[in-house]
Structures are given as structure tokens and as C-alpha cells.
Scaffold this active site. Sequence first.
Site, PDB file in Angstrom:
ATOM      1  N   CYS A 596       0.837  -1.201   0.000  1.00 26.72           N
ATOM      2  CA  CYS A 596       0.000   0.000   0.000  1.00 26.72           C
ATOM      3  C   CYS A 596       0.872   1.251   0.000  1.00 26.72           C
ATOM      4  O   CYS A 596       1.537   1.537  -0.973  1.00 26.72           O
ATOM      5  CB  CYS A 596      -0.986  -0.034   1.161  1.00 26.72           C
ATOM      6  SG  CYS A 596      -2.442   1.015   0.900  1.00 26.72           S
ATOM      7  N   HIS A 700      -3.519  -6.250   1.593  1.00 30.90           N
ATOM      8  CA  HIS A 700      -3.364  -6.408   3.039  1.00 30.90           C
ATOM      9  C   HIS A 700      -3.824  -7.818   3.382  1.00 30.90           C
ATOM     10  O   HIS A 700      -4.057  -8.643   2.515  1.00 30.90           O
ATOM     11  CB  HIS A 700      -4.202  -5.368   3.776  1.00 30.90           C
ATOM     12  CG  HIS A 700      -3.894  -3.954   3.374  1.00 30.90           C
ATOM     13  ND1 HIS A 700      -2.755  -3.305   3.782  1.00 30.90           N
ATOM     14  CD2 HIS A 700      -4.565  -3.076   2.597  1.00 30.90           C
ATOM     15  CE1 HIS A 700      -2.750  -2.072   3.281  1.00 30.90           C
ATOM     16  NE2 HIS A 700      -3.830  -1.910   2.547  1.00 30.90           N
TER      17      HIS A 700
END
Length: 753
Positions: A596, A700
Amino acid sequence: MFIDPHIIAELRWKLRKGSVVVVGTNGKTTVNNLLADAMEASGQSVLCNRTGANLDSGIASAMLQGRPADWGVLECDELWLAKVLPDLRSTYVLLLNLFRDQLDRCGEIDRIQDSIVSALQSSPETTLVYNADDPLCAFIASRVKAERDAQIAAGEDVCPFHSVTFGVVESMNLQQNVVADATMCQACSHMFEYDYRQYGQLGAYRCPSCEFSRPGLDFSANNIRFAEGVSFDVMARDRGRSLSRPVALHSKLAGSYMAYNLLAVYTAATLAGCSPESVQKAISAFDPKNGRLQEYCIDGRRTLLNLAKNPTGFNQNLRIVAEGEGPRGVAFFINDQIVDGRDISWIWDIDFEELVSQPGLVVFAGGSRRNDLQVRLKYAGVKAQLVDGIEDVYDALAKLSEKGQLPADAPVSAIANYSALPPVKAKLDQMAEAEIGMTASQAGAANCTPTHTGMVALHEDIEAQLASARTSATIMPGDGDDGISECVESERPLSHADDDSAATPIVIAHVLPDLLNLYGDGGNVRILEQRLRWRGIPVEMRKLHYGDPIGFDDVDLVFLGGGPDREQKLASEELEAVSDEFAEYIKQGGPLLGICGGYQILGKTWLLGDEEVPGLGIVDAETKRPGTSGDRLVDNIALKSPIANAPVVGYENHASRTYLGDGASPFGTVVSRTGSGNNDTEGTKADGILDGNILGTYLHGTLLAKNPEIADWLLGKALERHAKRTGEKAGALTPLDDSEELAANAFMAKKLV
């Protein structure tokens, strides 16, 4: 509410003296109900939404059904306060705390703060009563005051901002958790300093760069004791700002967080005219029947049921478990319904490692995401048995007792998140009623025999972090034909150490974990470390915090996690200062995992709010605004990647869109029915980047938890780097038993692909 969207305002006449709205991430229902009890104990009538229905519809329902009363005591979801408060015009808003919670639904804490500030500005006569030990709450107060002062200075006819603070004036000497939700000053983006910290970000904080610090306390707790519950003394400032005589409070309910809950109740109750005696009377009589700290007696076992829905809440529940002695059962139930948040990455921010030091623990994992929970516990050094429901826990414990491996009266703790709690509670109610022959409300722990604490522990303590490179043994209940077998020894294979090929450890650098650690991403380094230790390969975990010297010469694998904009900007500046060394590490074949924000920083540009800012330029990628669509890309996702045979499953949650250069290759193509990856351009959905030994991704989850092939790909690159760096022979990665990881992968892949 469809007929009359302002029905709450129309019903405000029912509350003769006013109302208190209770908001905060953790503890709302307990504080709400205790406060209502205290007011009733003082002789005042109360209208209250006791069941925890805390959206505008729940509050409207309570006000429609309730009789006129002196006070309204109403729990409200933080994001819905901006919709409720303009109509309710409460006398007080009681703000307990703010922690990261359901990031896929609520977003970052900044968004919640903005919503609460907006709500308070819509009701200028409302007084904010807040936990001053929480810098996130204190910053809300400072923002509202600044905005209100500016309005008054501009000649607007608004009320001055009024607030009341509460907090703890001494350290509770608690062990600190790995992850905190606020490490930076929101006023000037410098790191906080603490005189002492309680848990999470709560404590006596100050910013060394600006004037922001914990405000003075109007209501303060000291002399806190944790014996047979929690006890402390409260001091309050009267109108003359002098301190009152201390008032002693005690509750049989355990947990350090109860000190804050009780202090919040005392503060709000005092403001509403309640006496200290009425507050203590309510606390002493408090016996929750809503699954929050609810006690049962099942099969002669004392049982405690509680809600935990985020890392901070779970960590505080683990402290309650740690206070017990002797053999006992602990069951965790995790669902991923909409009310829970579809993303369960947060379980990797729970310090389950603390369970390792508790001898005699029998651990169970349940709920729809029990496989993920089992994997998380595995990497904490805890073997967990899967269960379909709470009844399976008692069946398993009974079998252990029949074999003489567990006392017949060994207690049980059950901890569940939002949607997992009601079925667990319903079954416990049913079991208690059937066993004792009375209603669930009459079934109490008083019928249980005293807890036995003299039995020999069921399993040996596991050394913290499995520090030995030798075989580690965990003795726990295994999975036999009948669901429980004799205690078995679980051995980890040795490979690297057998041929004495590595005298120096593999060095894994977790870069800036205090800034870049969202969505449980830090769990990736835990997984990498454990997969080396299980193979007997020496490993050094090096956490490079903000302010530490950052170097890469003797590092074999680098991890960069994600973070909010403010933290990500500071991290980017730190990495820019060592960009030459970083580039040389990459040039020399050093492997890197960026997730991310850590992935975005590696590219040519990334977004800071709405502004495009330069990245490190290590990979050929640019992160830009979403264009005409402002929607976040939030969902479960599965990829087909060239470095894995199984689908790579994870969870994405990002607003920016990343675009690869013409010659760059993605980490994988999207094969799931949901999920977008780098961007939402139709026909080209792919995620991340795979550039030599660099892996960048939006996944994630934690990424490596359900994707052991990816973990071992990175470790293989780290072994190659180590051999080149040290001149030592590169060892092989002996296969591990990844049955738990692959079961979690298969469960999600079946849902997605």
C-alpha cells in the site's frame, strides 16, 4: 424516519433535563448502561437505548418507545453523531476514546474526527466531556475550540466552546502493545513524547515541537489497584478550580480499560447531579446481560463472555485472560459481516504472543474466519483447535477432563466480535438455562465451584518469539479422531542449521514500523521471521524506528508497510534522505516487500491528500488521483501470480490509483469477482508490481498469512542476498507444514474465484 427525518428533534421534549450522548470506539455500551443506572440510583428517570442500537434509527426507536424522563442517556456510533446531534442538541457528548476500527467501513481516524467536529459545531450549546489521556480526543476539542473562537471573533452569534476533561494521573505500569493508533502530533506532525503510557495511545503525552499536550484534568483517577476487579480514587475540580476530597470507586469487573470506563461514568454522572454514593451503588449492582463482561456457569465452569472488535479491545481482553491462574479454556470467535468489517487484517495487530506465557491454556478458534484466526495464533506460537460454536468448546474440555488432563471446573473465557457475539451469547443463555433450570438472567457464576488452580500445566511455555534455532516443542491438545487426542509434540523441521552453512543470521529490516503499520501489515515480518526460525535458520529482526539510523549494507530483506498520509509523508522524507543507500541495496539484489503506502512511495509519484508528490523512483509506477470516481477500492481480492501456484488472496483498501510503466510487470492479475488492484480501468485489472526482487502490492490481509508461497519466494531471495553479502553458503528452504495457511487460502479462494 422516512416519514419524518427529524423525528429525533420532534421527540426531544421527552427529555426534561437534557441528554448525554456516549460515543467512542470501545466501551460505549458498558458506559452508557452504567451511566443510566447511576442516574436512576440517584432518583432520576432515564430514557436509554440499552441494547446498543446506536445508529440514528436505534436512537429514534428508543425515544419513540421510551416514556418522558429527566435524562436521555443514548449511545451513538461515532460516524452517526453528525446526523443525530443537530436534532438531539444534547447537553453533553461523552467521548471515551478513538481507536482504529473497521477501516474498510469507517476509514482512517481522521475521518471520524472530522465527523465529530462537525457534529459539535452543529450543536454549539453542547459541552464535550472527553478522555484527555487520548490525544485523538484532545485534538477534537482543540479543533472545535479554535473554530468556535474564530466564529466569535468574526462576530457570529455562537456559544463559546465548553469542555470537561477526565484522565488518569499516574502510570498503571502496563505492558505496552506492539501497535498504537497515534504516534504523531496532529497539530504539527512531530512524534509524541510520553511521561507514561497506559495502553494504545492513552497516557501523559506532549509534543516536543509545539504546545499540544495532554490538557489539565477536571476529573482525575489515581491510586489505581487491580485486585478483585479495579479500584481507584477520583479527584474533581470544583467551580473555584480547587480539588475536591477523593472519592473511592470499586468494581468487580476486571480490566485496565474499566478504570477509564468507570471514570467516564463518574464524570458524566456528577455533571448530571448524581452523588458519589449513587454512582458506587450502580457500579456495585452492575451485572451486564448483553454479552459484555457477562458471567455464566456452564458445566460447573466459570465462564466470562465479552465483546472485542478491534486490536485495542482484544489486547485488553487478553490482559484479563492473563490475570487468571491454572488451566483454562479460551475461545475466540471472529466473523467478517458488514457490521464487523469485511477486512480482518486487524487480528495481526493483536498481541496473541502474550498467551504463550500462560501455562495450561487450551485455545479455540471459531467464527466464519476461524481459519485466519488459527493461522494468526499459529504464528504467535499457539496451537488452536477449530470449533463451529461455543458448545464444541465445552465438549472438547469435557473430553480433556475425562482423560484427567484438565480440571472439571477449569474456567472459560469467550471473546467475540460484533456479529459473532449474539450466537455465542444465545447458546450460553440456552446452556445455562437448561443446566440450572432457571432463566438466563438468573444464571450466575455464584453456582460454580471455586476455580481450581493446582493442576499441572497442559503445555510447556514456548520461549518468546521462538528465539532458539533448535527444535521448539509445543505441547497442546491435538486433533484426534474424537476431536481431542492425547497431548502431542509439534516439531519444526531443521535444515539450514544442520549443515552449519550459516554462521550469521538473515537480517530482516522492518523500516519505520512506528509510521508505516496499517491493516496488520506488520504481521508480514512476523511471518517471515517465524518461517525462518521453524527451519532452524538464524534470523535477526531489525526494527528501524523514526529517528534511528537507517542503513541497508548488512540487511537481507526490507519490509515497508502502509500508513496514513501524515505518517507516510514523514516516512517518505526519512527514506529520501537515504535514497542512494536504498537504491544501492536494490541494485545489489536486495529483496523488498512494499504494501500500500510502502508500495506507492517506491514509485515516481504518490498522493499526499490531493497533491501529487515525488516518490523514491525505485520502480516504474505512478500513483495518481482517482479521476472522475472518488470511490475507494475496498474489497476482498484474489490474484493469479507467476510466483505462486495457489491464488494469492488478500484485501485491498485504497483511494489512489497506481499505473505501471509500459515495461513493468504486475504482481498478479485479478481473477476474483471482486477487487480491482492497482486501478479500476476496465479490462486491465492487475495488482502491484514485480520488478526483479521488488514486490509491491495493495494486498493487506496480512498478505503472507494465507500465501506461504509468496513468503518463501521472498525468503529465497533473502538467502541469496545473504550468501552474496557474507560469502556463506546459501541454504535451502525445507518445506513446512502449511496446512493451516492453505486451508485459510482455500476458504477465501472458494468465495472469490
